[in-house]
Write a protein that holds these residues in place. Sequence first.
Motif, short mmCIF file in Angstrom:
data_model
loop_
_atom_site.label_atom_id
_atom_site.label_comp_id
_atom_site.label_asym_id
_atom_site.label_seq_id
_atom_site.Cartn_x
_atom_site.Cartn_y
_atom_site.Cartn_z
N PHE A 101 67.62 -69.67 29.04
CA PHE A 101 67.23 -69.58 30.45
C PHE A 101 67.97 -68.43 31.09
CE2 PHE A 101 71.10 -72.11 30.77
CZ PHE A 101 71.68 -71.69 31.97
N GLY A 102 67.61 -68.13 32.33
CA GLY A 102 68.34 -67.08 33.03
C GLY A 102 67.84 -66.84 34.43
N VAL A 103 68.74 -66.30 35.24
CA VAL A 103 68.37 -65.82 36.56
C VAL A 103 67.56 -64.54 36.39
CG1 VAL A 103 69.27 -64.97 38.77
CG2 VAL A 103 70.38 -66.91 37.63
N TYR A 112 62.92 -67.06 21.78
CA TYR A 112 63.27 -68.42 22.17
C TYR A 112 62.48 -68.83 23.41
CZ TYR A 112 66.80 -71.34 20.00
OH TYR A 112 67.43 -72.26 19.21
N PRO A 113 62.13 -70.10 23.56
CA PRO A 113 61.58 -70.57 24.83
C PRO A 113 62.56 -70.22 25.94
CG PRO A 113 61.46 -72.29 23.15
CD PRO A 113 62.28 -71.19 22.56
N TYR A 114 62.08 -69.52 26.96
CA TYR A 114 62.96 -68.98 28.00
C TYR A 114 62.50 -69.45 29.37
CZ TYR A 114 66.01 -65.56 30.30
OH TYR A 114 66.99 -64.95 31.07
N ARG A 115 63.41 -70.09 30.09
CA ARG A 115 63.09 -70.66 31.40
C ARG A 115 63.75 -69.82 32.49
NH1 ARG A 115 63.20 -77.16 32.58
NH2 ARG A 115 61.98 -77.08 34.50
N ARG A 116 62.98 -69.32 33.40
CA ARG A 116 63.50 -68.48 34.48
C ARG A 116 63.98 -69.37 35.63
NH1 ARG A 116 62.10 -63.01 35.91
NH2 ARG A 116 63.84 -62.29 37.23
N ALA A 117 65.21 -69.17 36.05
CA ALA A 117 65.79 -69.96 37.14
C ALA A 117 65.22 -69.49 38.48
CB ALA A 117 67.30 -69.82 37.14
N LEU A 162 71.96 -69.55 26.76
CA LEU A 162 71.37 -70.51 25.83
C LEU A 162 71.98 -71.87 26.12
CD1 LEU A 162 71.32 -68.68 22.37
CD2 LEU A 162 69.38 -69.96 23.33
N VAL A 163 71.16 -72.90 26.18
CA VAL A 163 71.66 -74.26 26.36
C VAL A 163 72.28 -74.73 25.06
CG1 VAL A 163 71.02 -76.65 26.83
CG2 VAL A 163 69.92 -74.78 28.10
N ILE A 164 73.52 -75.22 25.12
CA ILE A 164 74.19 -75.84 23.98
C ILE A 164 73.99 -77.35 24.11
CG2 ILE A 164 76.42 -76.25 22.84
CD1 ILE A 164 77.31 -73.48 23.84
N ALA A 165 73.46 -77.96 23.07
CA ALA A 165 73.07 -79.37 23.16
C ALA A 165 74.25 -80.32 22.99
CB ALA A 165 71.99 -79.69 22.15
N PHE A 166 75.34 -80.04 23.69
CA PHE A 166 76.47 -80.97 23.73
C PHE A 166 76.13 -82.12 24.67
CE2 PHE A 166 80.13 -82.24 26.37
CZ PHE A 166 80.81 -82.97 25.41
N ASN A 167 76.30 -83.35 24.22
CA ASN A 167 76.04 -84.54 25.03
C ASN A 167 74.64 -84.50 25.63
OD1 ASN A 167 76.94 -87.05 26.04
ND2 ASN A 167 77.52 -86.16 27.99
N VAL A 203 72.17 -61.51 21.13
CA VAL A 203 71.97 -62.85 20.57
C VAL A 203 70.55 -63.33 20.84
CG1 VAL A 203 72.62 -65.27 20.82
CG2 VAL A 203 74.40 -63.54 20.58
N LEU A 204 70.06 -63.13 22.07
CA LEU A 204 68.72 -63.60 22.40
C LEU A 204 67.64 -62.82 21.66
CD1 LEU A 204 69.06 -64.29 26.23
CD2 LEU A 204 68.75 -65.97 24.39
N ALA A 205 67.88 -61.55 21.38
CA ALA A 205 66.91 -60.77 20.61
C ALA A 205 66.92 -61.16 19.14
CB ALA A 205 67.20 -59.28 20.77
#
Length: 229
Positions: A101-103, A112-117, A162-167, A203-205
């Motif tokens: 995701f990102g601003v 990667y699936p990318y969600r715009r804030a 990138l979202v880290i799937a902790f908890n 990393v995202l590329a």
Amino acid sequence: MRLTALLLASLLVPLAGPAPTEPLPARMARTGGGSQLLTAEAPSPGATEGRLTWWDRRGRRWVAVGSAPARFGAKGLVEGAKRVQGTDTTPTGLYALPYAFGVAAAPPGTRYPYRRATDRSWWCQDNESHAYNRWVEGLPRDCRASESEHLTAYATQYARALVIAFNYRKPVRGRGAGIFLHVNGKGATAGCVSVPAEAMDRVLAWADPVRFPHIAIGTESGPTAITGY
């Protein structure tokens, strides 16, 4: 004569060099089952700086394809299963990376699936909310703004992440929420892993969801050694 011959023979035997060190992923207990891996390694639990490396599995061997300095929580690192929310510690462990995701817009090459804030985008960290440790568009009534992050308020850090799937899959209340790999701010993080903006773009590329990348976070040795995850 016999002694002389033995001495000459010994001189002809090549000296054994140091055994080659296996790449870090090959020394880990698990890598997530995919053919891409990120490792975020700190020298000790109390460290706030370390190194992020991204790896490709090519045949039977892991190859490092990129690396960058990384920052961790202001209070260092702690075993993920024992982490307490609000302690400014980065959770160690092996985690999936659900989406980016990102601003800002996704960098070129992002798969990667990318969600715009947007101005309505929040990450709910309220332990009393049904949306705990989830992205929400507009705060639900049971999620307090004082207990959440307004994503666009962190335009530098969350420019790309990138979202880290902790908890994340089955959230445990009080363990922590909103752990990401994101762009550096002014210093240590509140528990995330951060890297320079240029490294985040790389990393995202590189990251390919088809190759099932994970991130391993840990220390060089001890109970939270990255090789144990």
